[in-house]
Design an enzyme around this catalytic site. Structure first.
Site, mmCIF file in Angstrom:
data_model
loop_
_atom_site.group_PDB
_atom_site.id
_atom_site.type_symbol
_atom_site.label_atom_id
_atom_site.label_comp_id
_atom_site.label_asym_id
_atom_site.label_seq_id
_atom_site.Cartn_x
_atom_site.Cartn_y
_atom_site.Cartn_z
ATOM 1 N N ASP A 199 -73.892 16.766 10.213
ATOM 2 C CA ASP A 199 -72.752 17.607 10.069
ATOM 3 C C ASP A 199 -73.229 18.933 8.968
ATOM 4 O O ASP A 199 -73.983 18.487 8.249
ATOM 5 C CB ASP A 199 -71.564 16.986 9.682
ATOM 6 C CG ASP A 199 -70.902 16.310 10.836
ATOM 7 O OD1 ASP A 199 -71.200 16.542 11.884
ATOM 8 O OD2 ASP A 199 -69.877 15.466 10.676
ATOM 9 N N LYS A 230 -69.431 21.388 12.111
ATOM 10 C CA LYS A 230 -68.212 22.195 12.564
ATOM 11 C C LYS A 230 -67.778 22.682 11.183
ATOM 12 O O LYS A 230 -67.815 22.291 10.189
ATOM 13 C CB LYS A 230 -67.320 21.104 13.004
ATOM 14 C CG LYS A 230 -67.340 20.517 14.523
ATOM 15 C CD LYS A 230 -66.431 19.653 14.606
ATOM 16 C CE LYS A 230 -67.012 18.449 14.574
ATOM 17 N NZ LYS A 230 -66.019 17.137 14.872
ATOM 18 N N MET A 243 -58.975 18.438 3.203
ATOM 19 C CA MET A 243 -58.792 19.661 4.159
ATOM 20 C C MET A 243 -57.605 20.523 3.710
ATOM 21 O O MET A 243 -57.032 20.765 5.042
ATOM 22 C CB MET A 243 -58.745 19.239 5.499
ATOM 23 C CG MET A 243 -60.148 18.774 6.111
ATOM 24 S SD MET A 243 -60.199 17.763 7.532
ATOM 25 C CE MET A 243 -59.612 16.315 7.341
HETATM 26 N N1 SAH Z 1 -65.588 11.988 5.636
HETATM 27 C C1 SAH Z 1 -65.581 12.993 4.559
HETATM 28 C C2 SAH Z 1 -64.218 13.644 4.696
HETATM 29 C C3 SAH Z 1 -64.356 15.017 6.072
HETATM 30 S S1 SAH Z 1 -63.184 16.048 5.880
HETATM 31 C C4 SAH Z 1 -65.553 12.070 3.410
HETATM 32 O O1 SAH Z 1 -65.260 10.840 3.200
HETATM 33 O O2 SAH Z 1 -65.421 12.492 2.184
HETATM 34 C C5 SAH Z 1 -63.723 17.349 4.935
HETATM 35 C C6 SAH Z 1 -62.887 17.399 3.762
HETATM 36 O O3 SAH Z 1 -63.297 16.517 2.959
HETATM 37 C C7 SAH Z 1 -63.145 18.919 3.080
HETATM 38 O O4 SAH Z 1 -62.347 19.608 3.426
HETATM 39 C C8 SAH Z 1 -62.523 18.380 1.793
HETATM 40 O O5 SAH Z 1 -61.443 18.292 1.430
HETATM 41 C C9 SAH Z 1 -63.453 17.030 1.550
HETATM 42 N N2 SAH Z 1 -64.812 17.230 0.820
HETATM 43 C C10 SAH Z 1 -66.027 16.506 1.515
HETATM 44 N N3 SAH Z 1 -67.125 16.826 0.744
HETATM 45 C C11 SAH Z 1 -66.436 17.390 -0.359
HETATM 46 C C12 SAH Z 1 -66.978 17.602 -1.586
HETATM 47 N N4 SAH Z 1 -68.309 17.553 -2.056
HETATM 48 N N5 SAH Z 1 -66.200 18.084 -2.744
HETATM 49 C C13 SAH Z 1 -64.821 18.375 -2.317
HETATM 50 N N6 SAH Z 1 -64.231 17.923 -1.291
HETATM 51 C C14 SAH Z 1 -64.955 17.544 -0.282
#
Ligand code: SAH
Length: 263
Positions: free
Chosen positions: A37, A59, A173
């Site tokens: 991803d 995406k 998100m």
């Molecule tokens: N599976 C992922 C989440 C995917 S949804 C997890 O467990 O973290 C994508 C959202 O995750 C982004 O819009 C943001 O809100 C958050 N996100 C993912 N990585 C991030 C990071 N390094 N810093 C801040 N927000 C993050």
């Protein structure tokens, strides 16, 4: 007939390569094909075997270059060809990661999957900022919600349940809808002075932070122009931000043997 391969659904963690689990690294090193991803950092992709086939399926909120159906088809085709497929996702594959949807699709087609959990963005942001997700006297629990809504629909969250001053709310998100989220929470009685922290690109070298409050966060986030991905932590625990500063000691640790052996 070719024996079917399998799919490893791997959480890559929030960004910093040393926040991957050893299981995740182990599975990645075994892969013939890596389907990854947008949120997975280049430092982590670099751990894939040099002869693995690399398939980006990133995406982004505005643009979906590879649809979920197409991703499912890629995973199935590669596994049916007898390959070991590493499906690499940001954070944890089972938190807003569609990991279980992909596993269900593969199971329907006779392909087995295994998971490597990942440190989810909330935990990554928490450990680098020192803001706990729970803390005695401030938060007895934590709720993770998505602030994303389908095009042309209203954000349908249970505001009454979320507007609880005794729990921490983490919004994934949420940038596009943080104004609507703040209004929903304040309407259900959460104090307008409730502290809010936004962390962008948590645990990466480009990380940025913003501390605000519920009635100002929408305005402040617009001004700050933070780069995605951004996570919000809402609740009294954020008041500990300045009180519990975290020193970055990892830079001074000796290199990890497991990682340096591969690099
Ligand atoms: N599976 C992922 C989440 C995917 S949804 C997890 O467990 O973290 C994508 C959202 O995750 C982004 O819009 C943001 O809100 C958050 N996100 C993912 N990585 C991030 C990071 N390094 N810093 C801040 N927000 C993050």
């Amino acid at each position: 007939m070719t024996q079917p391969g399998k799919v490893f659904l791997i959480g890559a963690g929030p960004g910093a390569p040393d926040l991957m689990t050893l299981r995740a690294l182990h599975m990645l090193e075994a892969a013939d094909v890596v389907v990854y991803d947008r949120l997975v950092s280049a430092d982590i992709i670099a751990f894939a075997p040099s002869d693995a086939k690399m398939v980006p399926v990133g995406k982004s909120p505005q643009c979906h270059p590879v649809t979920q159906d197409r991703i499912n088809a890629i995973l199935l085709d590669e596994a049916r060809a007898g390959r070991i497929v590493a499906r690499l996702k940001g954070g944890d594959p089972l938190i807003f990661g569609r990991g279980s949807e992909e596993a269900a699709y593969l199971a329907d087609h006779g392909i087995s999957t295994e998971y490597a959990p990942g440190i989810t963005a909330a935990q990554g942001a928490s450990c680098v900022t020192g803001v706990p997700l729970t803390h005695r006297g401030l938060a007895t629990g934590v709720q993770y919600v998505t602030g994303h809504r389908q095009a042309d629909t209203v954000l349908d969250l249970d505001w009454k349940r979320l507007a609880n001053p005794d729990t921490t709310l983490v919004v994934y998100m949420g940038v596009a809808n943080i104004g609507q989220i703040a209004i929903g929470l304040m309407t259900e009685g959460l104090s307008e002075s409730t502290p809010v922290m936004a962390v962008a690109q948590a645990t990466t070298p480009d990380e940025t932070r913003l501390v605000s409050r519920l009635d100002r966060i929408a305005h402040d986030i617009r001004d700050a122009e933070m780069s995605a991905p951004v996570l919000f932590i809402i609740g009294r625990v954020v008041s500990l931000y300045a009180e519990l500063p975290v020193a970055d000691i990892t830079a001074n640790l000796p290199p990890l043997r497991a990682i340096s052996a591969n690099a």
